[in-house]
Each structure stands twice: as structure tokens, then as C-alpha cells.
Design a protein around this motif. Structure first.
Motif, PDB file in Angstrom:
ATOM      1  N   PRO A   1       0.810  -1.235   0.000  1.00 47.73           N
ATOM      2  CA  PRO A   1       0.000   0.000   0.000  1.00 47.73           C
ATOM      3  C   PRO A   1       0.834   1.271   0.000  1.00 47.73           C
ATOM      4  O   PRO A   1       0.491   2.251  -0.672  1.00 47.73           O
ATOM      5  CB  PRO A   1      -0.829  -0.133   1.279  1.00 47.73           C
TER       6      PRO A   1
ATOM      7  N   TRP B   1      -1.004  -8.607   0.221  1.00 48.40           N
ATOM      8  CA  TRP B   1      -0.924  -7.406   1.051  1.00 48.40           C
ATOM      9  C   TRP B   1      -2.261  -7.128   1.724  1.00 48.40           C
ATOM     10  O   TRP B   1      -3.317  -7.248   1.102  1.00 48.40           O
ATOM     11  CB  TRP B   1      -0.534  -6.192   0.219  1.00 48.40           C
TER      12      TRP B   1
ATOM     13  N   LYS C   1      -4.868  -4.372   3.245  1.00 55.29           N
ATOM     14  CA  LYS C   1      -5.250  -3.095   2.645  1.00 55.29           C
ATOM     15  C   LYS C   1      -4.581  -1.909   3.331  1.00 55.29           C
ATOM     16  O   LYS C   1      -4.214  -0.924   2.690  1.00 55.29           O
ATOM     17  CB  LYS C   1      -6.774  -2.943   2.713  1.00 55.29           C
ATOM     18  N   THR C   2      -4.419  -1.984   4.660  1.00 57.44           N
ATOM     19  CA  THR C   2      -3.829  -0.874   5.408  1.00 57.44           C
ATOM     20  C   THR C   2      -2.498  -1.310   6.006  1.00 57.44           C
ATOM     21  O   THR C   2      -2.375  -2.415   6.551  1.00 57.44           O
ATOM     22  CB  THR C   2      -4.773  -0.416   6.534  1.00 57.44           C
TER      23      THR C   2
ATOM     24  N   ARG D   1     -10.430 -13.024   1.308  1.00 57.33           N
ATOM     25  CA  ARG D   1     -10.014 -11.626   1.319  1.00 57.33           C
ATOM     26  C   ARG D   1     -10.197 -11.098   2.733  1.00 57.33           C
ATOM     27  O   ARG D   1     -11.121 -11.502   3.435  1.00 57.33           O
ATOM     28  CB  ARG D   1     -10.847 -10.786   0.353  1.00 57.33           C
TER      29      ARG D   1
ATOM     30  N   THR E   1     -10.958  -7.880   5.153  1.00 54.74           N
ATOM     31  CA  THR E   1     -11.567  -6.552   5.100  1.00 54.74           C
ATOM     32  C   THR E   1     -10.525  -5.496   5.464  1.00 54.74           C
ATOM     33  O   THR E   1      -9.606  -5.772   6.244  1.00 54.74           O
ATOM     34  CB  THR E   1     -12.763  -6.459   6.057  1.00 54.74           C
ATOM     35  N   PRO E   2     -10.648  -4.276   4.886  1.00 59.74           N
ATOM     36  CA  PRO E   2      -9.634  -3.239   5.145  1.00 59.74           C
ATOM     37  C   PRO E   2      -9.446  -2.914   6.617  1.00 59.74           C
ATOM     38  O   PRO E   2      -8.363  -2.474   7.020  1.00 59.74           O
ATOM     39  CB  PRO E   2     -10.179  -2.040   4.365  1.00 59.74           C
TER      40      PRO E   2
ATOM     41  N   ASP F   1     -14.865  -7.636  -4.622  1.00 62.72           N
ATOM     42  CA  ASP F   1     -14.158  -6.526  -3.978  1.00 62.72           C
ATOM     43  C   ASP F   1     -14.778  -6.269  -2.612  1.00 62.72           C
ATOM     44  O   ASP F   1     -15.913  -6.677  -2.331  1.00 62.72           O
ATOM     45  CB  ASP F   1     -14.229  -5.267  -4.844  1.00 62.72           C
TER      46      ASP F   1
ATOM     47  N   ASN G   1     -13.699   0.165   0.895  1.00 62.58           N
ATOM     48  CA  ASN G   1     -12.568   0.658   1.685  1.00 62.58           C
ATOM     49  C   ASN G   1     -12.879   0.802   3.170  1.00 62.58           C
ATOM     50  O   ASN G   1     -11.979   0.710   4.009  1.00 62.58           O
ATOM     51  CB  ASN G   1     -12.079   1.999   1.130  1.00 62.58           C
TER      52      ASN G   1
ATOM     53  N   ASP H   1      -6.678   4.500  -4.908  1.00 69.94           N
ATOM     54  CA  ASP H   1      -7.130   5.341  -3.808  1.00 69.94           C
ATOM     55  C   ASP H   1      -6.362   6.662  -3.772  1.00 69.94           C
ATOM     56  O   ASP H   1      -6.877   7.680  -3.305  1.00 69.94           O
ATOM     57  CB  ASP H   1      -6.917   4.620  -2.469  1.00 69.94           C
TER      58      ASP H   1
ATOM     59  N   GLN I   1      -1.605   1.900  -3.253  1.00 67.04           N
ATOM     60  CA  GLN I   1      -2.846   2.622  -2.958  1.00 67.04           C
ATOM     61  C   GLN I   1      -2.619   3.912  -2.186  1.00 67.04           C
ATOM     62  O   GLN I   1      -3.508   4.765  -2.133  1.00 67.04           O
ATOM     63  CB  GLN I   1      -3.793   1.707  -2.174  1.00 67.04           C
TER      64      GLN I   1
END
Length: 852
Positions: free
Chosen positions: A223, A267, A269-270, A311, A313-314, A377, A380, A492, A536
Motif C-alpha cells: 500500500p 498485502w 489493505k492498510t 479476502r 476486510t480493510p 471486492d 474501503n 485510492d 494505494q
């Protein structure tokens, strides 16, 4: 690059290019390494474990890194009698009185031929050819006796052979190692040209395409943009391979961490954190770990997670998982086939969605049913997810329907956003108010179509659409954008969408600004881009790129300045040894006024004053013949074998706009064949170095169909190759695992019962009596895409008709030839076929497939 023309040629007295009256060719120049001192071992016992006494010949078995040692080698010329002499450097030393040295030179043949290499010496030596030990002389004499020379019977193909003589220099009565080396062609191969050199670039071979170190398609940036994951695969001679995935710094390309081959990190997300799974102690599950950067702290966050894809979640609260479930098989040896798709084996597998709470450490099922679901998806803010549900719709083209749904991850409420036959999944905008949808021109009632009246859209030409989630309104983004969409990533950081597109015969990256509705092509240094991964939280990306004259290279791209920086080129060292063909564009105007684009490759050591045979390569089945270096049909290798190579992008090819692509539908070669024939004729007229009486053609799959179909329409080709080609459209439609679904694009709305003319008149089998060109049919024995019966039918027909045809099957191979040795043998079969008919050189073919 320096060519063989500038290398050392044995001409005049040594006759490097020989005639039927010539005899041996003496090796008059070689490169010689420095001495490598070597000691006899200390004798703890008189005999070893095999009850053998020590012998100095054992020293020859000492390992030497030829490539490393020969980097510092010096060039040495033989005397007028062809003698190389090497005095021992250690004759006066009672202990250190032996040494290993390397003598090397290259042999290049212009065709398949046989020759005898004779190496005479008074020293002990090993003879190696292309890193393979061929023969050993383990005795030493005081003087050179050619009666004791080693003779190696060589079978040469049009490529380079490096000869390395590893010899033992040792003290004796003469203290000199003498060598005389010569090569003599077989009398039957008097027209072959053999060149001896010590330097200069060589021809490209199929081994170069298969071997060496290369990047794989795996390329993912963190990110922040500070790190990325990249993978390489190294294949050694013989086919043994080793892959490695590495975590690297984006700016320096420094390796930070290496992963085991069974780990596939992604990776979060954050933050710059990776997540991956490892085998669990339980029989069915896996344990989940994170790896934090820059500390490299590994932490287990969940145990015994069910097998499946997931997946995070962010907000790192949940895993949104796809768990595979199977429709039960019938018991016993009889199976009820539920659908045409049930034959492939994947039809009965259906994904359901599960949610796993990473804080409370428990999971639950979210969906129930027979739909095959996937997670497209996650928004965010981590509150909602886009799901794509796929179900069979066998009575309506394209025989499958997709539903896009939105799942509230807190309330678990599921809303249906849209259903369409011509779309796949969706991607959220950064603010979550919109979704980017990829589909064909027929999606959403055809709002994105841009084709001529009477045409049907090509389902392999993909478009982009924007969905307003609140209003469910859909807007076409690419109606007037010619490239075909392959993938997209919504940033983003800058709010732009980065599209990976098929752009004529290239793969390019375009950025799209939704507010301005404007596309901008990124100025990247390669023709073919893959793995374009954007950070991102920063204006940086990493990607891989290749072209017609280089393998994939790794780059970092500054998205603000547009500047790309080379990070890695693992194939560069091997490529530096090779002389590649010059590639030039060449277009022509078809009979209906359309510009048909193409390119051509000049042969190895090209001389414009000579005449060369031509190979024409095409696909015709809607994809372009891309500007790749690495491929199953490497055009650079054909050029290295002494052919001009011409490839073109005929009507029906995607990446040139919807109207051009739509010409593929219900054509089955109708316009495509005319353009290939016209293009070939015009190319020959415009290039005097082409011998228009020696033209070959080759294609695979739909391109194999085109090979067969072309021979029913013209006699301009002197040889033709069809791999996995379709001869009977009806049997392909009914028997191939995906025959009916591909025909939903290629034969839209046409079936054997409502359009029998298309299924018969366009099938090469029904015009087999018109084929006069020598045709080679190749097919994998377990091809499920185009069943082998397609080649069998054509082979039977041409045999009954008394035509020239050969049929070669490849055991246990499917639609493409995958196994290392199979690929080499399969390619050599093609090379030998063209040599037989385009160069009047049947020796290679006869050696591979002698008359029985």
C-alpha cells in the motif's frame, strides 16, 4: 550485435565452408584458460571402498565451473601444422606438478548434418559439448599419436555447440601437452556449412526460450509503495526448475525476505503487512499469519481456517471466504452428465461465501445455494462487499448469467444490484459509491456497442462500464475506445483507474480520470506489460514488460513523472550471447480498404542480396499475434533458423476496435483467409529477398484451423503446419469441452441445425480434396479443447485422397505442449518439416521420422 561474420572463419587452407571434395577442417584457433593447480590426494589407504588403487586419471573428474574459468581465457592459435602445445608450468615441482586447463571453441552448423570431431593429444582429457561429457581419454603418452585420438560422431542441428576440452597437464618426459583437433563432415552432408569460432554472438534456439532465469507474472506492490513481491523461475538444461518468491524494497530492489514455495502472500489493505497461510496440524485446515514491515515480525492470527480463497476486510476484522463445495458424483462406473459443461470436471464445484471473525475467532456460512459465488471486492471502509454469482443459462448465449450483489458485512443483508449475461465481477470506487464492471459490448442491452449494422459483437472484445450503486444506472466508458479491456485497478491515491488493455498487438496501460472521462496512455518502455501493480497510498507502481527482442524485465514507475526505472533483467546475461532478428512493421491495404497491420523478422546473418524462404504465422481466432519474445511459437527462433518470418493481424482481431473485432463472428476464415493470402503475396512482391516459391505457414488451435482452411483456398504455400487445428466445425462444436461456448462467440446464433452451410462449407474437412500443400498435423493426445479427432479426420481424408500429409501426436499433452522435452521435440518436428519443404533439406525430418 557482433555476428558470426566477424568471428574467426576457417577458410582457404582449412576450408570452414566445404564442398563435396573437402576433407577435414582443422581447428586453428581456440580459447585457453589459465592453469588450475591440482594435487594428488593423501593416501590414507592403498585401496578405496571399491578396492581400486589410486590413478592420476581420477584428477580429471575434478569439478570445474567452465563458464567462470573461461571468462579469463586467452585466444591461442595453432601452428601451421595445426598443433596446440602447452608446456607444464609445474614440471620442476615434485608435489604441485599437475594442473587442469580448459581449451574451448565453437561449432556452428547452418542445417541438420552429421560430422566427426577428432581430438588427438598425448595428455589425459575429457571432451565436453554444451556442458555434457561426451568422451574421456584417461591415458598419457610422451608424444602425440593420432592413432590414439578420440573420435566423436556428432549430429549437428542449426545452432551453436561449445566444445570444451578439459585436460590434465602433468610432468613427464616431454612436460608438454599437445593437441590436434579437426572436424570432418559426413559425405552425405557436403552442402552443409560448418563454422568454427572462438567469439561472436550465436543463434537463438528453443532451449533459450525454455531455459534460464525469468520473471514470473507475480508482481504485487505494498500500500505504501515501499515494498513489492516478485517471483522468478529458473529452468536448467534438462528441464529441472526452481521458483522463488521474494519480498523486495521498491526503491533499491534489495531482497528483504524469501518465501517458501508453498506460501502465497498478499498485502493487507492498510499498512505494509502481508497475510498468508501455512499448513495446519489439522488434516483439512490451514493457519493464518501476518508479516509486519519493516520489522519482519511474523504473527499467527488464526488457526485451522478451512481450505479456500479469502479476502481480508480493510479494517482487518473479517475474512470473507470462498469455500468450494461439490455436487455429488454418481456411484459406480456410470455417470449422468448434467450439462455440456459437466464433462470438464469443474462444473460440479460451487463456491459459497463464509465470514470468519478474526477478533472472536469463529466463522459462519453467509450463502446457501447452487450458484457459484466469488468475492469481487470489499469496500474501503470494510462495511460492504461485492459478490458475483454465476449460474448456467444453457438455452441462451453465452450460456451463463452473472449477478452482482452487495453484502452488508455487519447485518449480512444481501442486495442484488444487477444481472446480465455478458459481465463478470465488479470493483468499488475509492468512495464506494460506484462500481467498475467489465463485460462485452452486448452487456446492459448493448449500451456500449460500436459496431456496423448487421454485425454481432465479438464476445472476446471486452469493455468497461460504470455502475452507480445507489441509482443502479450504468454508463459505458469505452464505447469509443479501441483497445480491449483486460483488467483494471482503481487507485485510492489519485482516483484514477489504471486499465490493462490489449492495444493492437501490444499490451498497454491507460489511466482514466472519471471526472474528465479521459484516457491517457502511459509511456512505458516495453511493448507487452503485465503485473502492473499500483500502490494505494503513493504515486508508484511496479510492472513487468517484454518486447520482440527481450524477455520480461522488472520496472518501477513514478506515476507523477511517468518515468520508469529498470529494477531487474534476469535474462539479460543469456540474451547478451545471442544475435536476435531485426523486427520491422509492415502493413497493407486489403481489398475492402482496411489497413491490415503486421510485422516481419529478418533471418540470422541476413544478407539482402540473398533469397530466403518465408514462414507466415497467424492466429485468426480473434487474439492478435502479440509482440512477445517468450511464446509457444517463438518467431525469433524461426528467424534464427534462416527464415524471413511474417505475422499479421487480420480482420476479427481484438484490440483494434469493436467493428474490426466483430468481423470474426460467423466468418470462420471467410475474410481472414483472403487477407492472409493477399498479405503474403504483397509481402513477397515488396521484398526481393523472399523466395516466393518457398513459403510455409503455421498456426495453432483456431490458427491450426486457418492453416487447413488456407490450403483449400490457395496453392501459394510450399509447406503447412497445423497444431491442434479444427477440421470439422460441427464435431469441434459438439466434442470440445468448450467448443459450444467458444462457438457462442465465433458462431453467434448459428448452430448445425439452423446454419448447416457455415458448419460444412467453412470446415476444411469438406474441401479436403482441394488441399495440395504438404501438411503436417500435430496434436496432443489428451486435448480437451480441440479433441485429437479433428486432426485424425483430416489425416484420414488426405491419406485416402493420396495427398502429402504427416500426423504426429504428442503423448499425454493437452491443447498446449507443456512438458520440457516434449516442447523441444515438438518444435524440432516443426523445424524439420519446414527444412524439408522450404530448404530442400529432408535429412532432419528423415532422422526424426525414418521410413518404417
Amino acid at each position: 550485435m557482433k555476428s558470426l561474420k566477424s568471428t574467426f572463419f576457417l577458410i582457404a587452407a582449412f576450408a570452414a565452408v566445404f564442398s563435396a571434395y573437402s576433407k577435414e577442417i582443422r581447428i586453428a584457433e581456440a580459447r585457453v584458460s589459465q592453469s588450475l593447480p591440482i594435487f594428488s590426494p593423501r593416501l590414507i589407504d592403498s585401496l578405496n571402498v571399491e578396492n581400486k588403487a589410486w590413478d592420476a586419471k581420477e584428477l580429471l573428474k575434478s569439478s570445474v565451473d567452465f563458464k567462470a574459468v573461461l571468462r579469463e581465457a586467452e585466444t591461442l592459435k595453432a601452428d601451421t601444422a595445426g598443433l596446440f602445445s602447452f608446456p607444464s608450468e609445474y614440471a620442476a615441482d615434485a608435489v604441485k606438478n599437475k594442473a587442469l586447463r580448459l581449451l574451448t571453441f565453437n561449432i556452428d552448423a547452418d542445417r541438420y548434418c552429421k560430422a566427426a570431431l577428432t581430438i588427438g593429444s598425448n595428455s589425459r582429457f575429457e571432451a565436453w559439448i554444451n556442458d555434457k561429457l561426451e568422451k574421456t581419454k584417461d591415458t598419457r603418452e610422451d608424444s602425440l599419436d593420432m592413432k590414439k585420438a578420440l573420435k566423436l560422431n556428432l549430429t549437428l542441428e542449426p545452432r551453436r555447440y561449445q566444445v570444451v576440452v578439459k585436460f590434465l597437464s602433468e610432468a613427464g618426459n616431454s612436460n608438454v601437452s599437445d593437441f590436434k583437433i579437426s572436424i570432418e563432415p559426413d559425405k552425405k552432408d557436403s552442402l552443409a556449412q560448418i563454422e568454427i569460432s572462438t567469439s561472436g554472438n550465436r543463434r537463438l534456439t528453443i532451449n533459450d526460450i525454455l531455459e534460464g532465469s525469468r520473471l514470473t507474472g507475480d508482481c504485487r506492490i505494498s500500500p505504501s509503495g515501499d515494498y513489492f513481491i516478485g517471483s522468478t523461475n529458473t529452468v536448467a538444461a534438462g528441464g529441472k526448475s526452481q521458483s522463488v518468491a521474494e519480498l523486495r524494497e521498491t526503491r533499491t530492489n534489495r531482497v528483504v525476505y524469501r518465501f517458501n514455495s508453498d506460501i502465497y502472500p498478499a498485502w493487507l489493505k492498510t499498512g505494509d503487512r502481508l497475510i498468508y497461510s501455512k499448513s495446519s496440524l489439522s488434516e483439512s485446515g490451514r493457519d493464518l499469519y501476518t508479516l509486519a514491515l519493516p520489522t519482519l515480525e511474523e504473527k499467527k492470527i488464526a488457526e485451522n481456517i478451512p481450505q479456500g480463497s479469502y479476502r481480508v476486510t480493510p479494517d482487518n476484522r473479517f475474512l470473507v471466504m470462498q469455500i468450494r463445495e461439490q455436487i455429488p458424483e454418481d456411484k459406480g462406473d456410470l455417470k449422468r452428465v448434467l450439462s455440456p459443461a459437466d464433462r470438464s470436471g469443474a462444473y460440479r464445484g460451487r463456491n459459497s461465501i463464509y465470514l470468519y471473525d478474526l477478533t472472536s475467532h469463529y466463522g459462519q456460512r453467509i450463502t446457501w445455494g447452487k450458484h457459484n459465488l466469488s468475492v469481487s471486492d470489499i469496500r474501503n471502509d470494510g462495511k460492504k462487499a461485492l459478490l458475483a454469482g454465476s449460474e448456467e443459462n444453457i438455452t441462451e448465449r453465452p450460456f451463463r448469467r452473472t449477478t452482482i450483489m452487495e453484502l452488508d458485512l455487519n447485518s449480512l443483508k444481501l442486495d442484488t444490484l444487477l444481472t446480465d449475461n455478458f459481465i463478470s465481477g465488479g470493483t468499488y470506487s475509492p468512495d464506494g459509491s460506484q462500481a467498475l464492471i467489465i463485460g462485452t459490448g452486448e452487456a446492459f442491452g448493448g449500451i456500449g456497442l460500436n459496431i456496423a449494422e448487421g454485425q454481432i459483437s465479438n464476445m472476446y472484445d471486452y469493455q468497461a462500464f460504470m455502475l452507480n450503486i445507489a441509482t443502479k444506472e450504468v454508463k459505458a466508458l469505452t464505447k469509443n475506445f479501441n483497445p480491449s479491456i483486460s483488467g483494471a485497478d482503481w487507485s485510492d491515491y489519485d482516483g484514477k483507474i489504471y486499465f490493462n488493455v490489449q492495444d493492437k498487438d501490444r499490451v498497454s496501460i491507460y489511466s482514466y480520470e472519471p471526472a474528465k472521462e479521459a484516457f491517457t496512455k502511459l509511456d512505458l518502455p516495453e511493448d507487452m506489460i503485465r503485473g502492473f501493480s499500483i500502490a494505494q497510498k503513493a504515486p508508484v507502481a511496479v510492472y513487468q514488460g517484454e518486447g520482440t527482442n527481450n524477455a520480461y524485465r522488472l520496472y518501477r514507475c513514478d506515476l507523477k513523472t511517468g518515468k520508469s526505472t529498470l529494477l531487474a533483467d534476469p535474462f539479460a546475461e543469456r540474451l547478451s550471447e545471442i544475435e536476435l532478428s531485426k523486427v520491422s512493421g509492415w502493413n497493407f491495404i486489403s481489398d475492402d480498404g482496411t489497413t491490415i497491420e503486421g510485422r516481419y523478422y529478418l533471418p540470422f546473418d541476413f544478407d539482402p542480396a540473398k533469397k530466403y524462404p518465408l514462414i507466415v504465422y497467424y492466429y485468426g481466432g480473434t487474439s492478435p499475434t502479440a509482440r512477445t519474445f517468450e511464446s509457444s511459437y517463438p518467431l525469433q527462433v524461426y528467424a534464427a533458423l534462416g527464415y524471413v518470418v511474417y505475422t499479421l493481424q487480420p480482420s476479427g482481431t481484438t484490440g483494434f476496435g469493436q467493428e474490426f473485432a466483430a468481423r470474426h463472428v460467423n466468418a470462420w476464415g471467410e475474410k481472414t483467409a483472403d487477407e492472409i493470402i493477399l498479405g503474403t503475396q504483397l509481402f513477397c512482391r515488396g521484398h526481393e529477398f523472399v523466395d516466393s516459391t518457398k513459403i510455409g505457414c503455421v498456426g495453432a488451435s483456431y490458427g491450426g484451423f486457418m492453416t487447413q482452411f488456407l490450403q483449400t483456398r490457395t496453392n501459394i504455400f510450399a509447406a503447412a503446419v497445423s497444431h491442434a487445428g479444427i477440421s470439422n466445425i460441427t464435431s469441434y462444436w459438439g466434442e470440445g469441452y468448450w467448443g459450444y461456448s467458444y462457438s457462442g462467440a465465433a458462431s453467434a446464433f448459428s448452430y448445425p441445425w439452423n446454419n448447416p452451410r457455415l458448419y460444412t462449407e467453412q470446415s476444411p474437412l469438406f474441401s479436403a480434396d482441394k488441399i495440395n500443400t504438404p501438411l503436417l498435423l500435430l496434436h496432443g493426445t489428451v486435448d480437451t479443447n480441440v479433441p485429437i479427432g479433428e486432426s485424425i479426420q483430416m489425416f484420414n481424408a488426405l491419406k485416402i485422397l493420396g495427398k502429402t500429409v504427416e500426423f504426429v501426436t504428442v503423448k499425454d499433452e493437452n491443447h498446449g505442449i507443456a512438458a520440457y522435452q516434449h516442447r523441444i521435440d515438438w518444435n524440432k518436428t516443426i523445424y524439420a518439416w519446414f527444412a524439408r519443404w522450404l530448404k530442400n533439406q529432408p535429412e532432419w525430418w528423415n532422422a526424426l521420422y525414418p521410413e518404417r
